[in-house]
Write an enzyme that holds these catalytic residues in place. Structure first.
Site, mmCIF file in Angstrom:
data_model
loop_
_atom_site.group_PDB
_atom_site.id
_atom_site.type_symbol
_atom_site.label_atom_id
_atom_site.label_comp_id
_atom_site.label_asym_id
_atom_site.label_seq_id
_atom_site.Cartn_x
_atom_site.Cartn_y
_atom_site.Cartn_z
ATOM 1 N N ASP A 47 0.840 -1.199 0.000
ATOM 2 C CA ASP A 47 0.000 0.000 0.000
ATOM 3 C C ASP A 47 0.877 1.253 0.000
ATOM 4 O O ASP A 47 1.731 1.427 0.875
ATOM 5 C CB ASP A 47 -0.893 -0.014 1.248
ATOM 6 N N TYR A 52 2.507 9.965 0.347
ATOM 7 C CA TYR A 52 3.539 9.312 1.158
ATOM 8 C C TYR A 52 4.940 9.531 0.572
ATOM 9 O O TYR A 52 5.937 9.318 1.277
ATOM 10 C CB TYR A 52 3.312 7.799 1.240
ATOM 11 N N LYS A 81 -3.067 5.893 -4.123
ATOM 12 C CA LYS A 81 -4.217 6.750 -3.816
ATOM 13 C C LYS A 81 -4.130 8.101 -4.513
ATOM 14 O O LYS A 81 -3.053 8.673 -4.647
ATOM 15 C CB LYS A 81 -4.313 6.961 -2.306
ATOM 16 N N HIS A 112 -8.164 9.206 -1.798
ATOM 17 C CA HIS A 112 -7.560 9.183 -0.468
ATOM 18 C C HIS A 112 -8.470 9.776 0.609
ATOM 19 O O HIS A 112 -8.584 9.220 1.713
ATOM 20 C CB HIS A 112 -6.221 9.923 -0.503
#
Length: 318
Positions: A47, A52, A81, A112
């Site tokens: 994931d 990120y 996402k 998201h």
């Protein structure tokens, strides 16, 4: 024997044990190394997300493993996402994600958050003036286009309440296959899980241990006396009990640890069997939402209160 893979409404299978790659402060080398270890331990579900900043590292690590013959692409399930600043063009955003990952397709692409930010906002905590009006119907049409173009196999959502999913389903031609939300023994999401089950939407749990490694996280789950007593009974760890509890509910769990011993330990949750007494003990624990999302609450945004963001799904705390 129970299967630890779930068939999604999109007809693709998702491994219930997932490996998270969010890391603050970010360290790409650490992410790459951790993914290499995770593959050796047995993880196949990874994931990531644009926000990120881990997509390139995830892509390098998985690409190297594929090139070396350690794993085949079809064995992997990769999720990323759509960030809140990319709602105007999900197709372009996903093409950039695929470029970052050096992959031809994603297994799962999620919205998201149910919030839209100005196009230049590439940081996780928005400012007061960063919000724009969200046209979720237009966003979802873009997500569906990603499927049609073969850029991803499944689409879904993250941090969506029952009410927000209900509105989405009014216009969705392709319904969301997954809703990824905070879920653990101290925030059980019973209403949302039932709502999603009735609509064939898989619930995926982020922070299934309460996010103890995050700045906003808590050790409350793994230090809870009831969880610890169940762990002692089964000669397991509190983390293994919490993860197995999530999988017993039919959810996938996205667990993040870059520590080799804990990565193996977390995977050991697949071997833990909880009985009815254990499940009943968890069911009566006082609930506590840890990721509250206050950074999306703003007088200038669509959500003026926490209740606006989560709707009735958070009412039990008030």
């Amino acid at each position: 024997m129970r299967s630890y893979r779930e068939m999604l409404s999109s007809t693709w299978e998702l491994p219930l044990m997932g490996f998270g790659t969010a890391l603050l402060p970010y360290n790409g080398d650490a992410v790459e190394e951790a993914i290499g270890v995770a593959l050796d331990v047995g993880y196949r579900h990874f994931d990531t997300a644009k926000i990120y900043a881990s997509e390139p590292a995830v892509g390098r690590a998985l690409g190297s493993a594929i090139d070396e013959g350690k794993v085949e692409r079809e064995e992997l399930f990769v999720t990323s996402k759509l960030w809140c600043s990319d709602h105007d063009d999900p197709v372009m955003a996903l093409r950039q994600t695929l470029q970052n990952l050096e992959m031809e397709y994603l297994d799962l692409y999620l919205v998201h958050w149910p919030a839209k930010l100005k196009p230049w906002v590439c940081y996780p905590v928005p400012n007061e003036d960063d919000f724009e009006e969200l046209d979720m119907e237009s966003t979802w049409a873009g997500m569906e286009k990603c499927i049609e173009l073969g850029l991803c196999r499944s689409i879904g959502i993250s941090n969506f309440s029952c009410a927000k999913i209900d509105r989405l389903l009014d216009y969705a031609s392709i319904p969301p296959a997954v809703n990824q939300v905070e879920m653990h023994p101290l925030w059980r999401q019973k209403k949302l899980r039932q709502f999603c089950l009735e609509r064939n939407i898989h619930v995926s749990a982020y922070s299934p241990l309460g996010g103890p490694g995050n700045s906003w996280g808590s050790k409350a789950v793994v230090t809870d006396p009831v969880i610890k007593s169940i762990a002692l009974k089964h000669r397991a760890t509190s983390a293994q009990v919490a993860l197995q509890w999530g999988m017993v509910q039919g959810s996938s769990v996205i667990v993040k640890s870059f520590n080799r011993r804990r990565m193996r330990e977390n995977m050991g949750a697949l071997q833990v069997t909880l009985d009815e007494e254990d499940l009943m003990a968890v069911e009566v624990l006082e609930e506590r939402k840890i990721m509250r999302g206050e950074f999306f609450v703003s007088e200038k945004g669509p959500y003026k209160t926490i209740s606006d963001l989560w709707d009735e799904d958070i009412d039990c705390l008030y």
